[in-house]
Design an enzyme around this catalytic site. Structure first.
Site, PDB file in Angstrom:
ATOM      1  N   GLY A 128       0.766  -1.249   0.000  1.00 55.05           N
ATOM      2  CA  GLY A 128       0.000   0.000   0.000  1.00 55.05           C
ATOM      3  C   GLY A 128       0.792   1.291   0.000  1.00 55.05           C
ATOM      4  N   GLU A 163       4.384   3.892   6.204  1.00 59.04           N
ATOM      5  CA  GLU A 163       3.118   3.150   6.081  1.00 59.04           C
ATOM      6  C   GLU A 163       2.075   3.992   5.366  1.00 59.04           C
ATOM      7  OE1 GLU A 163       1.478   0.715   5.878  1.00 59.04           O
ATOM      8  OE2 GLU A 163       1.318  -0.563   7.618  1.00 59.04           O
ATOM      9  N   ASP A 164       1.165   3.335   4.680  1.00 56.92           N
ATOM     10  CA  ASP A 164       0.084   4.076   4.037  1.00 56.92           C
ATOM     11  C   ASP A 164      -0.975   4.512   5.041  1.00 56.92           C
ATOM     12  OD1 ASP A 164      -0.703   1.462   4.500  1.00 56.92           O
ATOM     13  OD2 ASP A 164      -1.489   1.094   2.501  1.00 56.92           O
ATOM     14  N   ASP A 194      -4.935   1.474  10.970  1.00 52.24           N
ATOM     15  CA  ASP A 194      -6.340   1.273  11.334  1.00 52.24           C
ATOM     16  C   ASP A 194      -6.413   0.616  12.713  1.00 52.24           C
ATOM     17  OD1 ASP A 194      -8.982   0.570  11.615  1.00 52.24           O
ATOM     18  OD2 ASP A 194      -9.249  -0.095   9.565  1.00 52.24           O
ATOM     19  N   LYS A 227      -6.872   6.372  11.112  1.00 50.28           N
ATOM     20  CA  LYS A 227      -8.320   6.520  11.320  1.00 50.28           C
ATOM     21  C   LYS A 227      -8.605   7.097  12.702  1.00 50.28           C
ATOM     22  CE  LYS A 227      -9.347   3.174   7.800  1.00 50.28           C
ATOM     23  NZ  LYS A 227      -9.950   1.904   7.394  1.00 50.28           N
ATOM     24  N   PHE A 241     -13.438   2.855   5.021  1.00 58.40           N
ATOM     25  CA  PHE A 241     -12.417   2.180   4.222  1.00 58.40           C
ATOM     26  C   PHE A 241     -12.077   3.084   3.037  1.00 58.40           C
ATOM     27  CE2 PHE A 241     -10.397  -1.010   1.596  1.00 58.40           C
ATOM     28  CZ  PHE A 241      -9.628  -1.651   2.551  1.00 58.40           C
ATOM     29  N   VAL A 242     -10.793   3.284   2.803  1.00 53.50           N
ATOM     30  CA  VAL A 242     -10.363   4.193   1.733  1.00 53.50           C
ATOM     31  C   VAL A 242      -9.502   3.471   0.691  1.00 53.50           C
ATOM     32  CG1 VAL A 242     -10.515   6.307   3.117  1.00 53.50           C
ATOM     33  CG2 VAL A 242      -8.387   4.998   3.120  1.00 53.50           C
ATOM     34  N   ASP A 286      -5.588  -0.151  -1.651  1.00 55.74           N
ATOM     35  CA  ASP A 286      -6.443  -1.022  -2.465  1.00 55.74           C
ATOM     36  C   ASP A 286      -7.632  -1.568  -1.698  1.00 55.74           C
ATOM     37  OD1 ASP A 286      -4.774  -2.730  -0.760  1.00 55.74           O
ATOM     38  OD2 ASP A 286      -5.748  -4.367  -1.840  1.00 55.74           O
ATOM     39  N   ARG A 325      -5.778   0.974  -6.729  1.00 58.90           N
ATOM     40  CA  ARG A 325      -4.553   1.639  -6.250  1.00 58.90           C
ATOM     41  C   ARG A 325      -4.168   2.813  -7.135  1.00 58.90           C
ATOM     42  NH1 ARG A 325      -2.080  -1.819  -2.444  1.00 58.90           N
ATOM     43  NH2 ARG A 325      -2.292  -4.033  -2.878  1.00 58.90           N
TER      44      ARG A 325
HETATM   45  P1  IMP Z   1      -3.959  -2.239  10.699  1.00 58.24           P
HETATM   46  O1  IMP Z   1      -3.048  -3.387  10.975  1.00 58.24           O
HETATM   47  O2  IMP Z   1      -5.411  -2.577  10.967  1.00 58.24           O
HETATM   48  O3  IMP Z   1      -3.544  -0.952  11.388  1.00 58.24           O
HETATM   49  O4  IMP Z   1      -3.971  -1.977   9.166  1.00 58.24           O
HETATM   50  C1  IMP Z   1      -2.884  -1.589   8.494  1.00 58.24           C
HETATM   51  C2  IMP Z   1      -2.841  -2.055   7.051  1.00 58.24           C
HETATM   52  O5  IMP Z   1      -4.106  -2.476   6.543  1.00 58.24           O
HETATM   53  C3  IMP Z   1      -2.433  -0.877   6.240  1.00 58.24           C
HETATM   54  O6  IMP Z   1      -1.046  -0.903   6.057  1.00 58.24           O
HETATM   55  C4  IMP Z   1      -3.186  -1.069   4.952  1.00 58.24           C
HETATM   56  O7  IMP Z   1      -2.393  -1.790   4.048  1.00 58.24           O
HETATM   57  C5  IMP Z   1      -4.399  -1.862   5.321  1.00 58.24           C
HETATM   58  N1  IMP Z   1      -5.576  -0.964   5.506  1.00 58.24           N
HETATM   59  C6  IMP Z   1      -6.126  -0.568   6.681  1.00 58.24           C
HETATM   60  N2  IMP Z   1      -7.170   0.253   6.473  1.00 58.24           N
HETATM   61  C7  IMP Z   1      -7.271   0.403   5.130  1.00 58.24           C
HETATM   62  C8  IMP Z   1      -8.157   1.167   4.272  1.00 58.24           C
HETATM   63  O8  IMP Z   1      -9.071   1.897   4.696  1.00 58.24           O
HETATM   64  N3  IMP Z   1      -7.911   1.057   2.942  1.00 58.24           N
HETATM   65  C9  IMP Z   1      -6.926   0.284   2.411  1.00 58.24           C
HETATM   66  N4  IMP Z   1      -6.079  -0.422   3.162  1.00 58.24           N
HETATM   67  C10 IMP Z   1      -6.253  -0.380   4.515  1.00 58.24           C
HETATM   68 MG    MG Z   2      -0.095  -1.247   4.393  1.00 57.04          MG
END
Ligand code: IMP
Ligand code: MG
Length: 185
Positions: free
Chosen positions: A56, A111-112, A115, A143, A163-164, A170, A176
């Site tokens: 991402g 990181e992108d 969440d 978020k 969700f974005v 993606d 993407r």
């Molecule tokens: P986390 O582990 O839940 O914090 O999520 C992190 C990873 O999940 C990010 O690096 C993204 O690749 C993916 N992700 C989380 N939320 C989104 C979203 O809204 N859109 C797209 N990818 C997401």
């Molecule tokens: Mg990611």
């Protein structure tokens, strides 16, 4: 009027869903430039290793890297936890490890989006194992509901709990290539 896109049949289970622009190209570009400037000031005189989190972050990474006025090295790590869905499965898998030696180095993880926070916790633990001098995080998005127990050093935007997609992010590996960031309505 905000830009919207209705997803067609090629998006399978997301067909018919509407996405709406949340951050424009101009907003993203301005903020990424600010982050690049902040990092350049903070790491003046140092050569950090920027570690992009695949997949991402690849577009954010390349834009951010070109805004730096200091030199830096690059490497990548690949993890996954979303299994083509819009919520974390709760298990983070390491798909590709870093290939450089980070011992005694300043590391910036790029990181992108954050969440649940599980991914960055996993990344912090993995990289600290290799005894870097410092580890910090640059994330484009976080978020509103996200809770993390350590600071995100360089954060682009706080966004609603939606969700974005776009700008590298993606859903099920698609969308993407959108130049800006869209949220599912
Ligand atoms: P986390 O582990 O839940 O914090 O999520 C992190 C990873 O999940 C990010 O690096 C993204 O690749 C993916 N992700 C989380 N939320 C989104 C979203 O809204 N859109 C797209 N990818 C997401
Ligand atoms: Mg990611």
């Amino acid at each position: 009027m905000k830009k919207t896109i209705t997803l067609d049949a090629s998006y399978d289970k997301y067909a018919g869903k509407v996405i709406e622009e949340l951050l424009t190209v101009e907003q993203i570009d301005r903020r990424v430039a600010e982050l690049g400037a902040e990092i350049s000031v903070k790491y003046q005189g140092k050569v950090p290793i920027f570690i992009g989190v695949l997949n991402g972050s690849f577009i954010f990474f390349s834009d951010l890297f070109r805004k730096l006025t200091i030199d830096g090295e690059v490497d990548f790590i690949k993890i996954s936890s979303y299994a083509d869905q819009t919520q974390s499965t709760g298990t983070v898998l390491l798909r590709k490890d870093i290939s450089c030696d980070i011992t005694g180095r300043d590391v910036i993880i790029v990181e992108d989006i954050i969440d649940s926070g599980l991914s960055i916790k996993f990344l912090k633990r993995r990289l600290e194992e290799s005894n870097p001098s410092t580890v910090s995080f640059a994330a484009l998005l976080m978020k509103e509901h996200t809770q993390v127990d350590f600071p995100i050093d360089f954060l682009g935007f706080k966004i609603p709990n939606k969700f974005v997609v776009g700008y590298g992010l993606d859903v099920a590996q698609k969308l993407r290539n959108l130049p800006s960031i869209y949220a599912f309505k």
